[in-house]
Design a protein around this motif. Structure first.
Motif, PDB file in Angstrom:
ATOM      1  N   GLY B 103      -1.549  35.193 -40.270  1.00  0.00           N
ATOM      2  CA  GLY B 103      -1.673  33.716 -40.352  1.00  0.00           C
ATOM      3  C   GLY B 103      -0.254  33.033 -40.656  1.00  0.00           C
ATOM      4  N   LEU B 106       1.127  32.691 -37.498  1.00  0.00           N
ATOM      5  CA  LEU B 106       0.782  31.539 -36.383  1.00  0.00           C
ATOM      6  C   LEU B 106       1.162  30.122 -36.973  1.00  0.00           C
ATOM      7  CD1 LEU B 106      -2.973  32.883 -35.877  1.00  0.00           C
ATOM      8  CD2 LEU B 106      -1.301  32.519 -34.286  1.00  0.00           C
ATOM      9  N   TYR B 107       1.113  29.921 -38.483  1.00  0.00           N
ATOM     10  CA  TYR B 107       1.495  28.734 -38.965  1.00  0.00           C
ATOM     11  C   TYR B 107       3.004  28.423 -39.092  1.00  0.00           C
ATOM     12  CZ  TYR B 107      -3.407  27.716 -39.944  1.00  0.00           C
ATOM     13  OH  TYR B 107      -4.662  27.359 -40.009  1.00  0.00           O
ATOM     14  N   ALA B 108       3.798  29.488 -39.023  1.00  0.00           N
ATOM     15  CA  ALA B 108       5.126  28.996 -38.983  1.00  0.00           C
ATOM     16  C   ALA B 108       5.864  29.286 -37.865  1.00  0.00           C
ATOM     17  CB  ALA B 108       5.774  30.506 -39.866  1.00  0.00           C
ATOM     18  N   GLU B 109       5.086  29.054 -36.536  1.00  0.00           N
ATOM     19  CA  GLU B 109       5.351  29.000 -35.294  1.00  0.00           C
ATOM     20  C   GLU B 109       6.699  27.828 -35.090  1.00  0.00           C
ATOM     21  OE1 GLU B 109       3.134  28.037 -32.390  1.00  0.00           O
ATOM     22  OE2 GLU B 109       3.677  29.472 -31.026  1.00  0.00           O
ATOM     23  N   TRP B 169      -8.872  29.737 -35.067  1.00  0.00           N
ATOM     24  CA  TRP B 169      -7.421  30.310 -34.675  1.00  0.00           C
ATOM     25  C   TRP B 169      -7.547  30.767 -33.139  1.00  0.00           C
ATOM     26  CZ3 TRP B 169      -5.462  34.068 -39.607  1.00  0.00           C
ATOM     27  CH2 TRP B 169      -5.259  33.107 -40.496  1.00  0.00           C
ATOM     28  N   SER B 180      -6.394  35.218 -30.933  1.00  0.00           N
ATOM     29  CA  SER B 180      -5.071  34.200 -31.346  1.00  0.00           C
ATOM     30  C   SER B 180      -4.111  34.029 -30.375  1.00  0.00           C
ATOM     31  CB  SER B 180      -4.601  34.470 -32.731  1.00  0.00           C
ATOM     32  OG  SER B 180      -3.766  35.552 -32.275  1.00  0.00           O
TER      33      SER B 180
END
Lengths: 306, 366
Positions: B103, B106-109, B169, B180
């Protein structure tokens, strides 16, 4: 009222494998043996039952094969823990892991085989009673067998002399040994019975309930059966009630989806597992309830020479 | 004449270490029988299972890659098992760690990769610990068996992962596959050996094993937990907290499994998918026992177990046997170990029937 009928019928059908497995484990635990391998024994029973039914064309041959496979895997556990004094928790885990592996391996050739759905058997006369008839008396024959098993186990444990001896062995193996009962032999029989019933529960799943073989198809029912025995505080009546409670939770997802409920299927599928945790917590939080009801020697190795 | 088990005056220290070797040998012997029964040439099968995977650099790299999660999780579990804390839900804690760490990825991309992998590792460990904290809390507060609750939570974790990769996701460009996005390359563990998949998570695994060794053998807390496992009355008398033992036992296993899960998705897999582990969390239970709940032994046992995974894959390719045979051998190995362990506390004695013994005695006298 009629809308309830399919839900109740499905609840009983979904609870039946748990009735078999949990009643078997109840007898095993009453003798002081904790067999955590129910999941593995159910899976072995499921694939053996399925293979035998495919080969013979007879559901009953399949059920017998499942019974034999469950007892055979329980025998491995019994030799390890009762003869060789292995830790029961570790050996039970080993049995579950082994059963998953063995059944997956043996089941490969059967993955795309389908069996016909067996016919339900309406008991003449009784099946025509409104509501009660179709729910209770138009079930699969094996469902009636599970009720007979319930009566038998209740009678055996609380009304028969042999059951009294079994419970004595579970409470105090040392005393039972001192008055001349063969503790290890009795525990062997109780463990084999538990395995045989877990095997029947597995065969019911693969031969009657689904009816097909899928790897890991018990999906935790063996573990839920173990939790049920605790939840039932080691009493057959409560095992039966608990099994149908879980049967109801298991099928809730199908009816919820059918009714168009906007809930994710994964959340609904996780309900039986969450419910297991909740009932375990509810029953275990009162330590005295467990202490008073659990067989005193549950899970402890016993060797007659001390 | 028959065999009888006779209690040894003191447990045999030699058998403690010989027993895993005996178990491995018995597994191989039964393996020969199984392969013969399946109509295979047992020598060819043995070669495919145990030699072939080790005969190339790539094979060795895969061996170490698959041994990494096993040694990590088994070390964490050993901390609890030594104190009779039976966390058998490591598979679920592995998934929780993968969800938490994945997670973050994915969010810190696009936020720049500086140190982000380290954040993911911490998130993975925390995810596994949170999942293990639930059974720990239910056990310490409500006395609910951690065996059953941790296992139930494994199914819940798998369903949660399935939900995430099917719904929120899911990669919009993923052709509707339930998975994802691929993580940024910069967020994956760096490869250690070129052209192989072996990555730096192996070093993390070694560090976890080393930390486990120090904790178990050199720390006072580790000592308290060992006492709790051997004699819980003595531990209580000495004032060691039983609740703390459960918490530490559960969190150690959960944290290690969480890191292992993150290492799978930020390693060979590179994204979140519905199935991220071939049962490492369960196989690690066997590794912990075969390794005698001792990090040094666990290191060796994880290599053996990893070889069983590789052998299963090889057997599928070369012998057309289902790779599920790996699970069969894993279970067998643990059975034989538990059986052989009887020789630690007992020895086998040949008991002759009385009349035969008397006859021999009479013969000697004459």
């Amino acid at each position: 009222m009629d809308a309830l009928v399919p839900i109740l019928v499905a609840t009983l059908a979904a609870g039946t494998p748990l009735v078999f497995a949990a009643l078997g484990e109840l007898v095993t635990e009453k003798s002081g043996v904790l067999n955590l391998g129910v999941e593995g024994m159910m899976l072995c029973g499921a694939i053996a039952g399925f293979a035998a039914t495919v080969a013979s064309g007879s559901v009953w041959v399949g059920v017998l094969a499942g019974m034999g496979a469950g007892a055979a895997t329980a025998l491995i556990f019994a030799v390890l823990t009762l003869t060789l004094q292995a830790n029961q928790v570790a050996a039970g885990l080993a049995l579950s892991i082994f059963g998953v592996g063995l059944s997956a391996f043996a089941g490969k050739p059967f993955e795309s085989v389908a069996l016909p759905s067996p016919q339900a058997f309406g008991i003449p006369g009784l099946a025509d009673i409104p509501l009660v008839g179709p729910v209770l008396f138009a079930q699969q024959p094996l469902v009636y067998v599970s009720w007979a098993l319930f009566g038998l186990v209740s009678w055996f444990l609380y009304r028969s002399r042999a059951g009294l001896v079994l419970r004595a062995v579970g409470e105090s193996p040392t005393s039972a040994n001192a008055i001349g009962y063969p503790v290890i032999g009795i525990r062997y029989l109780a463990t084999l019975f538990g395995g045989a019933m877990a095997g029947v529960g597995g065969a019911y799943l693969s031969v009657i309930y689904t009816p097909m073989w899928v790897e890991n198809m018990t999906s935790g029912r063996g573990w839920i059966a173990l939790a049920l025995v605790v939840f039932a505080t080691w009493r057959p009546g409560r095992v039966l009630a608990g099994a149908y409670l879980f049967g109801g939770v298991t099928i809730a997802q199908f009816f919820a989806q059918g009714a168009g409920a906007a809930v994710s299927s994964q959340l609904l599928s996780s309900l039986p597992y969450l419910a297991t945790i909740i009932v375990l917590v509810l029953i275990s939080r009162n330590l005295n309830v467990i202490r008073l009801n659990a067989p005193m020697s549950l899970g402890k190795s016993y060797h007659p020479d001390g | 004449m028959r065999l009888k088990l006779e209690a040894r005056p003191v447990p045999s220290p030699a058998m403690r270490y010989l027993s895993p070797l005996l178990a491995a040998a018995l597994t191989v012997v039964v393996g020969f029988v199984v392969f013969s029964a399946l109509g295979q040439n047992p020598l060819a099968a043995f070669r495919a299972f145990f030699i072939q995977p080790l005969s190339s650099t790539n094979g060795i790299a895969e061996l170490l890659l698959k041994a990494s999660p096993l040694m990590m999780i088994a070390t964490g579990l050993a901390v609890g098992f030594r104190a009779n804390v039976w966390n058998i839900g490591a598979e679920g804690q592995l998934i929780a760690g993968a969800i938490a760490g994945g997670g973050v990825a994915l969010y810190a991309e696009g936020m720049g990769a500086g140190g982000l992998l380290a954040v993911m590792v911490v998130a993975g460990a925390l995810g596994g610990m949170v999942w293990a904290a639930i059974p720990a809390f239910l056990r310490t507060r409500f006395n609910a068996s951690e065996i059953l609750t941790s296992l139930m939570l494994t199914y819940v974790a798998a369903l949660l992962l399935s939900y995430l990769v099917h719904e929120p996701w899911r990669d919009p460009q993923g052709f509707n596959f339930p998975q994802s996005k691929m993580f940024d390359d910069a967020l994956l563990f760096p490869i250690l050996v070129e052209t192989t998949r072996l990555n730096a998570s192996f070093l993390v695994a070694l560090a976890v094993v080393a930390a486990g060794w120090v904790f178990i053998n050199k720390s006072f807390l580790g000592y308290q937990m060992r006492v709790a496992g051997l004699a819980d009355a003595a531990a209580r008398y000495a004032g060691f907290s039983a609740k703390r033992t459960i918490w530490i036992g559960m969190l150690a296993g959960g944290g290690a499994a969480g890191i292992a899960g993150l290492a799978e998705v930020a390693g060979p897999i590179g994204q979140l998918t519905p199935s991220i582990s071939p049962g490492y969390g369960f196989a690690a239970i066997i590794v912990a026992f075969v390794g005698r709940l001792n990090p040094a032994g666990i290191l060796l046992a994880s290599l053996l177990m990893s070889l069983l995974y590789l052998g299963g894959e090889q057997a599928q390719i070369e012998l057309r046997l289902p790779s599920a045979i790996t699970g069969l051998f894993q279970g067998m190995l643990l059975f034989f170990l538990l059986g052989a362990d009887v020789l630690i506390n007992y020895r086998l004695r040949v008991v002759r029937p009385v009349h035969a013994a008397a006859a021999t005695a009479a013969g000697k006298a004459a």
